[in-house]
Design an enzyme around this catalytic site. Structure first.
Site, short mmCIF file in Angstrom:
data_model
loop_
_atom_site.label_atom_id
_atom_site.label_comp_id
_atom_site.label_asym_id
_atom_site.label_seq_id
_atom_site.Cartn_x
_atom_site.Cartn_y
_atom_site.Cartn_z
N GLY A 59 0.84 -1.19 0.00
CA GLY A 59 0.00 0.00 0.00
C GLY A 59 0.87 1.23 0.00
O GLY A 59 2.06 1.16 0.32
N CYS A 105 5.11 -6.45 1.46
CA CYS A 105 5.52 -5.05 1.62
C CYS A 105 4.80 -4.42 2.81
O CYS A 105 5.07 -4.78 3.96
CB CYS A 105 5.28 -4.30 0.30
SG CYS A 105 6.13 -2.72 0.23
N TYR A 106 3.84 -3.53 2.59
CA TYR A 106 3.09 -2.94 3.71
C TYR A 106 2.51 -4.06 4.57
O TYR A 106 2.51 -3.98 5.81
CB TYR A 106 1.96 -2.06 3.16
CG TYR A 106 1.19 -1.29 4.22
CD1 TYR A 106 1.51 0.03 4.51
CD2 TYR A 106 0.13 -1.89 4.93
CE1 TYR A 106 0.80 0.74 5.48
CE2 TYR A 106 -0.58 -1.18 5.88
CZ TYR A 106 -0.24 0.14 6.16
OH TYR A 106 -0.94 0.84 7.10
N HIS A 151 8.16 -7.56 -3.84
CA HIS A 151 6.86 -7.82 -4.48
C HIS A 151 6.93 -9.10 -5.32
O HIS A 151 7.38 -9.06 -6.46
CB HIS A 151 6.47 -6.63 -5.36
CG HIS A 151 6.06 -5.45 -4.54
ND1 HIS A 151 4.77 -5.23 -4.14
CD2 HIS A 151 6.79 -4.45 -4.00
CE1 HIS A 151 4.70 -4.15 -3.40
NE2 HIS A 151 5.92 -3.65 -3.30
N GLU A 193 4.61 -10.56 -6.77
CA GLU A 193 3.59 -10.59 -7.82
C GLU A 193 4.07 -9.98 -9.13
O GLU A 193 3.44 -10.19 -10.17
CB GLU A 193 2.31 -9.87 -7.34
CG GLU A 193 2.41 -8.36 -7.15
CD GLU A 193 2.99 -7.93 -5.80
OE1 GLU A 193 3.75 -8.71 -5.20
OE2 GLU A 193 2.72 -6.80 -5.36
N ASP A 252 -13.06 -8.24 -26.19
CA ASP A 252 -13.58 -7.87 -24.86
C ASP A 252 -15.10 -7.81 -24.86
O ASP A 252 -15.75 -8.40 -23.99
CB ASP A 252 -13.01 -6.52 -24.39
CG ASP A 252 -11.49 -6.51 -24.43
OD1 ASP A 252 -10.91 -7.61 -24.43
OD2 ASP A 252 -10.89 -5.42 -24.47
N LYS A 267 -5.91 -8.99 -20.34
CA LYS A 267 -6.31 -9.35 -21.72
C LYS A 267 -6.15 -10.86 -22.01
O LYS A 267 -7.04 -11.49 -22.56
CB LYS A 267 -5.45 -8.55 -22.70
CG LYS A 267 -5.90 -8.65 -24.13
CD LYS A 267 -7.00 -7.66 -24.37
CE LYS A 267 -7.39 -7.53 -25.80
NZ LYS A 267 -8.39 -6.45 -25.96
#
Ligand code: XMP
Length: 525
Positions: free
Chosen positions: A67, A94-95, A181, A183, A239, A381
């Protein structure tokens, strides 16, 4: 039904769920995506969701995101204390790690060594979280504060040159934290670490598939829409196709799709869209032939922004007319993807300069008081393409290259009229056919022809010509935000050039666009 049987039914229908508590991180959805890639279902809740709300999902693991704030601030965002004592495995990122350290008795410092970007991560103690991760790898850092000493019961698992406590863990309580991180793709061991946490630490089986996303989303759409009537603008793009198909699976004939034939489409495109949606997928599609209306609105207009604005307005006008024919319509389906959501609300981001007015139906809901149905809001996507395949959409739609909303009007530079549209359409078909027939690696991401307003002198047979210049554009890209020109083989370019000049009347010269984005854009207008 008794409460006990309701719970049993829920447990059968709800997949094993990871709850992601969101502290406003830019990467929250990216974490959810990585969890999906590990074949585990997740739900994102606000960081301050009460334990009673979280417990309803019977979470098998909890992830605390990063965050933008500092855990040392007086008004630092927190979590319900019950989260840390519930006995559910936790990973703080992290946070999230700093919060674990703060709330469980560790020491934090506002660091004098801020760390942003790539860092060399070194594993200093073995753990289930870091199993199969090389002793040294690259990790992505973005933090100010640091954990100086982990809480009692925790060991330091990894460090970097600037951060002595880069990962912590308490294997007994199954609570872990990482300062970096995992991710983001720049963290080499990130995927492994997330999979380790889910499968080995939390013991969640990799049982979730995109099929489950489809089932859950269909149930959500039914709950949102009830017996309301819904409309959707179908462009033929992946989409809107996937969004419309999901909604149709959920509510069938309550959905009306509107396909506006602007006359600015590529060769055979309108018929192909109708064939796919009405005849194969059996969607309820209304085709509006608005070719003359768009040509009239574009007559004499050469300014690119003016073209885009006129096309956008005309599109909305037509869509409103169609919606007015459906009594009691209350919802509008949009194929919004997660990257669109982040771009519009990244905290603190300044609106960039407007480069082009991208055409979409964004102005519609406010004007028409329609509620939005956005089933793809959490997806990227490539995940949308995967959902499309699960839904059985034809491959030519799932793999369709992007096509701008204003269509060929932005590929006919200068005035748009039916002759010039026919010229670009014929040239475009040749570019598409030739590139699709070629074996190319990597395959270009997008490719098309542009009719320029230039005429040049040529010689055909024994006669002088003074005719149009067509440009060919083929790019490689991941998302259209940046792009490079595709290094197409010269033989392929030669075939494209020869065919266009021979087969398309009024064209005597071909240029290949060798500009990247930036500084150019993908489309010429
Ligand atoms: P530009 O030209 O902005 O294009 O570099 C980036 C990507 O976006 C597509 N594009 C559009 N897509 N509505 C869309 O839905 C639009 O108005 C529009 N204009 C450009 C373009 O084809 C490329 O893939």
């Amino acid at each position: 039904m008794t409460t006990a049987t309701t719970r049993a039914a829920d447990a059968r229908t709800r997949p094993a769920t990871v709850v992601i508590l969101d502290f406003g991180a830019q990467y929250s959805q990216l974490i959810a995506r990585r969890v999906r890639e590990a074949n585990v279902y997740s739900e994102i809740l606000p960081h301050d969701a009460p334990w009673s709300e979280i417990a309803k999902r019977e979470p098998v693991a909890i992830v605390l995101t990063g965050g933008p704030e500092s855990t040392l601030a007086d008004d630092a965002l927190g979590i319900d204390p019950a989260v840390l004592t519930a006995g559910v495995p936790i990973l703080g990122i992290c946070y999230g790690m700093q919060l674990i350290a703060r709330d469980l008795g560790g020491t934090l410092v506002a660091s004098t060594h801020r760390e942003f970007g790539a860092a060399a991560l070194e594993i200093v103690a073995p753990s289930a979280l870091t199993a199969n991760i090389p002793e040294r790898s690259r990790a992505w850092m973005s933090h100010g504060d640091t954990v100086a000493a982990p809480p009692p019961g925790f060991v330091t698992l990894a460090r970097t040159a600037r951060c002595a406590v880069a990962a912590i863990g308490d294997p007994v309580r199954k609570i872990f934290g990482v300062q970096f991180h995992p991710e983001v793709v720049h963290t080499e061991a990130g995927k492994t670490l997330i999979a380790n946490f889910l499968h080995d630490v939390a013991g969640v089986a990799p049982a979730w598939k995109m099929d489950s996303f489809v089932d859950v989303t269909i149930a959500q759409i039914r709950a949102q829409v009830g017996d309301g009537r819904v409309i959707c603008a179908l462009s033929g793009g992946v989409d809107s196709a996937v969004a419309a198909t999901l909604v149709a699976r959920a509510i069938g004939t309550q959905l009306t799709c509107v396909f506006v034939d602007t006359g600015l489409l590529r060769a055979h495109e309108g018929d192909a869209v109708m064939a796919a949606f009405r005849d194969v997928l059996h969607l309820n599609v209304v085709r509006v032939d608005a070719r003359d209306r768009f040509l009239a609105r574009l007559a004499g207009i050469v300014d690119p922004e003016e073209k885009r604005i006129r096309i956008g307005h005309e599109f909305i006008a037509i869509f409103e007319e169609e919606a007015a024919k459906i009594p009691g319509v209350g919802f509008l389906v949009q194929g919004t993807l997660y990257p669109d959501v982040i771009e519009s609300k990244t905290p603190g981001s300044k609106a960039g300069h407007k480069i082009k007015s991208h055409h979409n139906v964004g102005g519609l809901p406010e004007k028409m008081a329609l509620a939005l149905v956005e089933p793809l809001r959490a997806l990227f996507k490539d995940e949308v393409r995967e959902v499309g395949r699960v839904l059985g959409l034809p491959e030519h739609i799932v793999e369709r290259q992007p096509f701008p909303g204003p269509g060929l009007a932005v590929r006919v530079l200068g005035e748009v009229n039916s002759d010039r549209l026919n010229t670009v359409r014929a040239a475009d078909l040749i570019v598409t056919d030739e590139i699709e027939a070629a074996t190319l690696s990597p395959r270009p991401w997008q490719y098309f022809a542009v009719l320029t307003p230039l005429q040049s002198v040529g010689v055909m047979g024994d006669g002088r010509t003074y005719a149009n210049l067509v440009a060919v554009r083929a790019i490689t890209s991941e998302d259209g935000m940046t792009a490079d020109w595709a290094r197409l083989p010269h033989e392929l370019l030669e075939r494209i050039s020869t065919r266009i000049v021979n087969e398309v009347p009024g064209v005597n010269r071909i240029a290949y666009d060798i500009t990247s984005k930036p500084p150019a854009t993908v489309e010429w207008e």
